[in-house]
Enzyme design. Structure first.
Site, PDB file in Angstrom:
ATOM      1  N   GLY A  86      -2.040  28.817  25.832  1.00 14.68           N
ATOM      2  CA  GLY A  86      -2.025  27.397  26.134  1.00 14.68           C
ATOM      3  C   GLY A  86      -2.170  26.540  24.891  1.00 14.68           C
ATOM      4  O   GLY A  86      -1.531  25.489  24.754  1.00 14.68           O
ATOM      5  N   GLU A  88      -3.472  24.639  32.655  1.00 17.81           N
ATOM      6  CA  GLU A  88      -4.596  25.246  33.381  1.00 17.81           C
ATOM      7  C   GLU A  88      -4.861  26.571  32.709  1.00 17.81           C
ATOM      8  O   GLU A  88      -4.081  27.510  32.830  1.00 17.81           O
ATOM      9  CB  GLU A  88      -4.233  25.405  34.868  1.00 17.81           C
ATOM     10  CG  GLU A  88      -5.460  25.622  35.760  1.00 17.81           C
ATOM     11  CD  GLU A  88      -5.812  27.080  35.891  1.00 17.81           C
ATOM     12  OE1 GLU A  88      -6.650  27.551  35.081  1.00 17.81           O
ATOM     13  OE2 GLU A  88      -5.273  27.733  36.778  1.00 17.81           O
TER      14      GLU A  88
END
Length: 484
Positions: free
Chosen positions: A239, A256
């Site tokens: 991420g 997320e």
């Protein structure tokens, strides 16, 4: 049921409304419960990734695709398509993910269809805000309209491939965006089957494109200059890389990135009623869940009772064939991941932690299985208590008072979900205000609501999915002003 489900060999990508064979590197999909190869999927080449993005950009044009009514109808048809393919999707997810069949039937397949229907309702909402007149001079009137951001790159993790795809795609489509969907290379089958449902739903060509591929395809997608926003579910490390790639093009992200959730058991909680459910919650799906309550906070005065109840509860956590209806814990996604999970446990024990319940491997000949483990005696700052292990491993800590419990709960860089168990619901709700977490479930919470936001604080990510908050991630506010 058989442990081996047949997987079709004719899976195709969806690019610009057409089912096409991938021209990139093949993905060898392995059933983690049997260690057998269950499918070989041809991934997308960099040229096909570019074609998918260009198709999405063309379908978006200068504004939203379709009217709100058309978008709502398309989302309803997508939900219908999932429901018509329910059995095939369940078989695919049990086979490629190793999810126990009961979980695959519900959270993996039924819930995504229900969530798409809620997004269909959200597509119909008029979000325009009318500001009060401004006296000036000169006097003016204003509205704030919400415009779709454009082309969305939606990248889902392996543990809940269809659910995570729907959370991104449903919100983007409801907002009027177009999308390119890319699943984890470990679990592409269910997503490509969903691509068939997209094609059957009759959406305009290019509105939804469904690919498969590894790191090269993901990089080509996230770095494409015509992608306007990136939605990603996965590890914190990946991420962070996605965020860097998005920053290069000054693009927004919805990330997320996992959690290390605390389950705070208050002194007045009924241990016999709540402890077995906590263990079930983090062990299901092999512990491969971002919101799993893997840090258990227990009153010192109740420690011995907690340990005894936990040992008994562990006897009911069945590990094994995910096609068995009474199995709770399926396999890890790969041999390397099982080794990683078990290494966390071994290192913790070597560092002074002790096993309260579980441990070891089940007596099976094949499959990447590991038994759930409950640890105690680890330092709150140790890796086993701080890192997202993504396996059926929990660490319990005694606490003296609620202030210490809150400090332990907040003592992590993650903040996705927290759990509070108490005989007094009102005090539990009040306690939630002290927890740095995107969601707090008091006494188990409720169903997985499509109208409530999901996301977290800190290293758990950026932005929110689900509900009107999820749709707003794919909209840009536009101020329109005129003289009066």
């Amino acid at each position: 049921m058989s442990r081996a489900a047949a997987v079709r060999a004719d899976l195709r990508l969806l690019i610009d409304g057409q089912a096409v064979r991938g021209e990139g590197e093949p993905l060898h999909v392995v059933n983690p419960a049997t260690e057998d190869e269950c499918a070989v999927v041809a991934g997308a080449s960099p040229e096909q990734v570019a074609a998918a993005v260009e198709a999405a950009a063309a379908a978006f044009g200068e504004g939203p695709w379709g009217s709100p009514e058309e978008r709502a109808g398309a989302l309803e048809r997508l939900a219908d398509g999932i429901e018509r393919r329910h059995r095939e999707l369940v078989e695919a997810i049990v086979t490629e993910v190793g999810s126990p069949v009961a979980l695959a039937e519900s959270l993996q397949v039924a819930v995504p269809a229900a969530h798409l229907r809620h997004y269909a309702k959200l597509a119909l909402e008029d979000r325009t805000e009318r500001l009060p007149p401004d006296p000036g001079p000169p006097g003016s009137a204003s509205i704030v309209a919400y415009r779709p951001v454009g082309v969305v790159a939606a990248i889902a993790a392996y543990n809940y491939p269809l659910l995570l795809a729907v959370h991104k795609l449903g919100a983007a489509l409801a907002a009027g965006c177009t999308a390119v969907l890319l699943p984890s290379p470990r679990t592409p089958i269910a997503t490509l089957l969903f691509g068939e449902a997209v094609r059957a739903a009759g959406l305009p060509a290019g509105v939804v494109n469904v690919l498969a591929g590894g790191a090269e395809a993901a990089r080509a997608l996230t770095e494409h200059p015509r992608v306007d926003k990136i939605a990603f579910t996965g590890s914190e490390a990946v991420g962070t890389q996605v965020m860097r790639q998005a920053a290069a093009g000054t693009r927004g992200v919805v990330l997320e990135l996992g959690g290390k959730s605390a389950a705070l058991i208050a002194p007045d909680a009924d241990l016999a009623a709540v402890v077995p459910g906590i263990h079930f919650r983090y062990a299901r799906n092999g512990g491969q869940a971002c919101a799993a309550p893997t840090r258990l906070l227990v009153p010192e005065s109740a420690w011995d009772d907690f340990a005894a109840i936990s040992e008994a509860a562990y006897r009911d956590l069945r590990v094994g064939d995910p096609w068995s209806a009474d199995v709770t814990v399926g396999p890890m996604i790969s041999a390397a991941h099982r080794d990683r999970v078990e290494r966390f446990v071994a290192d913790a024990v070597a560092g002074g932690a002790r096993i309260i319940a579980g441990g070891g491997r089940p007596p099976v000949e094949r499959g990447w299985f590991t038994n759930p483990v409950l640890l105690a005696g680890a330092a709150p700052g140790s890796p086993v208590a701080q890192e997202e292990i993504f396996g059926p491993v929990a660490v319990a800590f005694p606490y003296r008072d609620l202030d210490e419990a809150v400090a332990l709960a907040n003592g992590t860089r993650y903040g996705l979900h927290a759990y509070v168990y108490t005989a007094d619901t009102e005090s539990g709700v009040a306690l939630a205000a002290r927890l740095r977490s995107g969601s707090v479930s008091v006494n188990g919470g409720g169903a997985f609501r499509p109208d409530a936001p999901m996301g977290g604080f800190g290293a758990s990510g950026v932005g929110r999915e689900l509900g009107r908050w999820g749709v707003h991630e794919y909209l840009e506010p536009q101020h329109v002003q005129w003289a009066r």
